[in-house]
Design an enzyme around this catalytic site. Structure first.
Site, PDB file in Angstrom:
ATOM      1  N   LYS A 107      -3.681  -6.286   3.282  1.00 19.76           N
ATOM      2  CA  LYS A 107      -3.382  -4.836   2.717  1.00 19.76           C
ATOM      3  C   LYS A 107      -2.616  -5.171   3.247  1.00 19.76           C
ATOM      4  O   LYS A 107      -1.667  -5.594   4.521  1.00 19.76           O
ATOM      5  CB  LYS A 107      -4.652  -4.350   3.264  1.00 19.76           C
ATOM      6  CG  LYS A 107      -5.437  -2.597   3.098  1.00 19.76           C
ATOM      7  CD  LYS A 107      -5.206  -2.702   1.324  1.00 19.76           C
ATOM      8  CE  LYS A 107      -5.624  -1.227   0.680  1.00 19.76           C
ATOM      9  NZ  LYS A 107      -6.163  -1.510  -0.421  1.00 19.76           N
TER      10      LYS A 107
HETATM   11  P1  NAD Z   1      -4.758   8.861  -3.247  1.00 18.66           P
HETATM   12  O1  NAD Z   1      -3.473   9.262  -2.690  1.00 18.66           O
HETATM   13  O2  NAD Z   1      -3.811   9.269  -5.689  1.00 18.66           O
HETATM   14  O3  NAD Z   1      -5.838  10.083  -3.644  1.00 18.66           O
HETATM   15  C1  NAD Z   1      -6.230  10.682  -2.560  1.00 18.66           C
HETATM   16  C2  NAD Z   1      -6.486  12.133  -2.213  1.00 18.66           C
HETATM   17  O4  NAD Z   1      -7.406  12.448  -1.569  1.00 18.66           O
HETATM   18  C3  NAD Z   1      -5.466  12.476  -2.218  1.00 18.66           C
HETATM   19  O5  NAD Z   1      -5.129  13.841  -3.349  1.00 18.66           O
HETATM   20  C4  NAD Z   1      -5.240  14.008  -1.214  1.00 18.66           C
HETATM   21  O6  NAD Z   1      -5.096  14.711  -0.871  1.00 18.66           O
HETATM   22  C5  NAD Z   1      -7.439  13.642  -1.070  1.00 18.66           C
HETATM   23  N1  NAD Z   1      -7.455  13.825   0.333  1.00 18.66           N
HETATM   24  C6  NAD Z   1      -6.880  13.339   1.381  1.00 18.66           C
HETATM   25  N2  NAD Z   1      -7.135  12.853   3.085  1.00 18.66           N
HETATM   26  C7  NAD Z   1      -8.856  13.570   2.492  1.00 18.66           C
HETATM   27  C8  NAD Z   1      -9.674  14.700   3.375  1.00 18.66           C
HETATM   28  N3  NAD Z   1      -9.232  13.845   4.501  1.00 18.66           N
HETATM   29  N4  NAD Z   1     -10.497  15.137   2.828  1.00 18.66           N
HETATM   30  C9  NAD Z   1     -10.261  15.561   1.174  1.00 18.66           C
HETATM   31  N5  NAD Z   1      -9.626  15.565   1.078  1.00 18.66           N
HETATM   32  C10 NAD Z   1      -9.040  14.048   1.043  1.00 18.66           C
HETATM   33  O7  NAD Z   1      -5.097   8.063  -3.088  1.00 18.66           O
HETATM   34  P2  NAD Z   1      -6.092   6.877  -4.217  1.00 18.66           P
HETATM   35  O8  NAD Z   1      -5.744   6.160  -4.211  1.00 18.66           O
HETATM   36  O9  NAD Z   1      -6.689   7.746  -5.101  1.00 18.66           O
HETATM   37  O10 NAD Z   1      -7.362   6.253  -3.261  1.00 18.66           O
HETATM   38  C11 NAD Z   1      -8.547   7.208  -2.983  1.00 18.66           C
HETATM   39  C12 NAD Z   1      -8.894   6.090  -1.990  1.00 18.66           C
HETATM   40  O11 NAD Z   1      -9.496   4.954  -2.655  1.00 18.66           O
HETATM   41  C13 NAD Z   1      -8.418   5.075  -1.184  1.00 18.66           C
HETATM   42  O12 NAD Z   1      -9.578   4.825   0.057  1.00 18.66           O
HETATM   43  C14 NAD Z   1      -7.698   3.866  -1.399  1.00 18.66           C
HETATM   44  O13 NAD Z   1      -7.948   3.197  -0.595  1.00 18.66           O
HETATM   45  C15 NAD Z   1      -9.227   3.811  -2.724  1.00 18.66           C
HETATM   46  N6  NAD Z   1      -8.246   2.631  -3.538  1.00 18.66           N
HETATM   47  C16 NAD Z   1      -7.371   2.854  -4.223  1.00 18.66           C
HETATM   48  C17 NAD Z   1      -7.779   2.423  -5.659  1.00 18.66           C
HETATM   49  C18 NAD Z   1      -6.066   2.307  -6.514  1.00 18.66           C
HETATM   50  O14 NAD Z   1      -6.236   1.440  -7.186  1.00 18.66           O
HETATM   51  N7  NAD Z   1      -5.909   3.827  -6.488  1.00 18.66           N
HETATM   52  C19 NAD Z   1      -7.886   1.421  -5.872  1.00 18.66           C
HETATM   53  C20 NAD Z   1      -9.314   0.535  -4.848  1.00 18.66           C
HETATM   54  C21 NAD Z   1      -9.562   1.730  -3.747  1.00 18.66           C
END
Ligand code: NAD
Length: 476
Positions: A107
């Site tokens: 990561k």
């Molecule tokens: P992203 O940046 O697209 O979206 C995250 C969203 O969460 C944003 O809209 C942000 O404003 C919101 N946010 C942040 N902190 C917050 C809080 N305290 N309360 C409410 N909303 C909040 O990110 P993503 O890619 O959707 O990732 C989200 C989660 O999913 C992370 O934990 C990431 O590790 C996990 N994840 C993502 C992927 C991927 O393919 N993108 C894959 C596996 C896991």
């Protein structure tokens, strides 16, 4: 917010790992070898922006190299630190093992708030970070393959791929150095929405087993289930969209940084998305109630809670008040180890992160294979498949006419049956199959062993066993 006695994210992951490993019989020392993070590289680099040099701090952790390349996203957020990156890298090891993606865990992260920079500045920063990682083989098609995570998207992945290609001009596999690229930059159909799609497939698989559904006190199907989503980014938005549009679930609340939107009748997910894209948050959205203290909605009555934002949001401070009987961890580590224990005692069913959000790495795996094979999935077979189906349809129609029975195939059936699968359909099929198989593997352990109470321990047992076997096969 988490209370003082809460362990760090990495410690939380270790505690969960320990709970599972206590039920295993691993050779002496192997347990520790699997748990520890192999290496973390910290880089500080300068980029000239707005007339001065700004220094950034970036990380790339490699948790386990039992399989290579290692794989894991790159996160852009102010809170990025070594502990977090190592926790996320460990989860990647277990996740890849659980869904049988042939990778070790890694990561990365960059400590910055992407909203403070314009596109050109972000490109300069990303290219420089990519350069620093690539020159140490921490971005490399056969050694370390990043992907998007919080704060990054296909745009950043395209810059990384291009930067790597410029540094390795004769590498024919250069594009496989990173996944989550745009379709026209070496990406694959269905990657953008893959993690949200995986959350949907995971829930569908769970609801295929009435016995499992009963453990949460719920019944029936996803249709009409009241869902709360926290984090309306890539993962949260797509999960909400698919569950409401295709499975009849009602999204009764969406929690973002600037509060929550609530509508017990179900929010219009696309309308909220359009609002957030133009206004940068949920505040001011006209067709729902806005609750400024958004996190309170984590404690609201609902059937399914989907934390899809950041780690540690359900912790010792609020776990006892969380009412959802079913939580699916779309984010990585949204429950601390303490919260996990409180909720388990209450009988909450938790579909764990390493399974729930594995859709992203699964489709990343398909993209990597596509890049290495230099051909789009389905290109060789699609028309041949259609021709064979046409043969069968023609023959059935001939038989019907010759025998005078007068059967005719319905136009809808013919249209569906005759069409060969394109890349998107193949990706979805591969993802669905992966999510079902991984659930089955967890479920077998969950139901098959008296000492396993929950799906998280079951998931760890399956994945640690696979990692252990891989180390043992190598003679370690
Ligand atoms: P992203 O940046 O697209 O979206 C995250 C969203 O969460 C944003 O809209 C942000 O404003 C919101 N946010 C942040 N902190 C917050 C809080 N305290 N309360 C409410 N909303 C909040 O990110 P993503 O890619 O959707 O990732 C989200 C989660 O999913 C992370 O934990 C990431 O590790 C996990 N994840 C993502 C992927 C991927 O393919 N993108 C894959 C596996 C896991």
């Amino acid at each position: 917010m988490a209370q003082a006695k809460e362990p760090s994210f990495r410690q939380s992951v270790d505690l969960m790992f320990n709970r599972a490993v206590a039920l295993m019989d691993l050779p002496p020392g192997l347990e520790e070898k699997i748990r520890v993070c192999n290496a973390t590289y910290i880089v500080r680099f300068g980029v000239r922006l707005r007339g001065r040099i700004q220094t950034f701090v970036g990380y790339r952790s490699v948790h386990s190299e039992h399989m290579e390349p290692v794989k894991g996203g790159i996160r852009y957020a102010m809170g990025v630190n070594q502990d977090e990156v190592e926790a996320l890298a460990a989860l990647m090891t277990y996740k890849c093992a659980l869904v049988e993606a042939p990778f070790g865990g890694s990561k990365g992260g960059l400590c910055l708030d992407p909203r403070q920079y314009d596109e050109h500045e972000l490109e300069l920063i990303t290219r420089r970070f990519a350069y620093e990682l690539a020159k140490r083989a921490l971005i490399h098609p056969s050694q370390n393959v990043p992907a998007p995570d919080m704060g990054t998207s296909e745009r950043e992945m395209a810059w990384i791929a291009d930067q790597y290609s410029r540094m390795n001009t004769t590498d024919i596999n250069a594009r496989a150095c990173v996944t989550g690229k745009p379709l026209h930059g070496g990406g694959i159909a269905g990657r953008v929405e893959a993690t949200g799609r995986g959350v949907q497939y995971a829930l569908r698989e769970y609801f295929r087993h009435p016995e499992d559904v009963a453990r949460s006190g719920l019944s029936g199907t996803l249709d009409g289930k009241r869902v709360i989503v926290q984090g309306f980014g890539n993962v949260g938005y797509h999960a909400a969209k698919f569950l409401s549009e295709e499975d009849g679930a009602k999204i009764i609340a969406i929690i973002e940084r600037d509060g929550a939107l609530v509508d017990e009748e179900g929010l219009d997910v696309e309308a909220v998305r359009n609002w957030v894209s133009t206004h940068g948050g949920v505040s001011g959205y006209p067709n729902a109630t806005h609750v400024p203290e958004g996190d309170k909605l984590l404690e609201h009555e609902c059937d399914i809670l989907i934390p899809a934002a950041v780690e540690g949001v359900i912790n010792l401070g609020n776990a006892a008040r969380v009412k959802a009987p079913l939580i699916i961890e779309a984010a990585n580590g949204p429950l601390t180890a303490g919260a996990d224990e409180i909720l388990r005692e209450k009988g909450t069913v938790i579909i764990p992160d390493m399974y729930a959000n594995a859709g992203g790495v699964t489709v990343s795996y398909f993209e990597w294979v596509k890049n290495l094979s230099h051909i789009r999935f389905g290109r060789m077979q699609r028309r041949q498949e259609e021709a064979r189906h046409q043969l069968l349809v023609d023959e059935l129609e001939r038989l019907s006419a010759d025998s005078g029975i007068g059967w005719s195939l319905s136009p809808g059936f013919k249209q569906k049956y005759l069409r060969g699968a394109d890349e998107l359909e193949l990706v979805r099929s591969g993802l669905d199959d992966t999510m079902r198989a991984a659930y089955q593997a967890m479920r077998e352990v969950w139901h098959g062993r008296d000492d396993v109470e929950d799906l998280r321990v079951a998931a760890y047992l399956v994945s640690i066993d696979r990692v252990a076997k891989s180390y043992q096969a190598k003679g370690l």
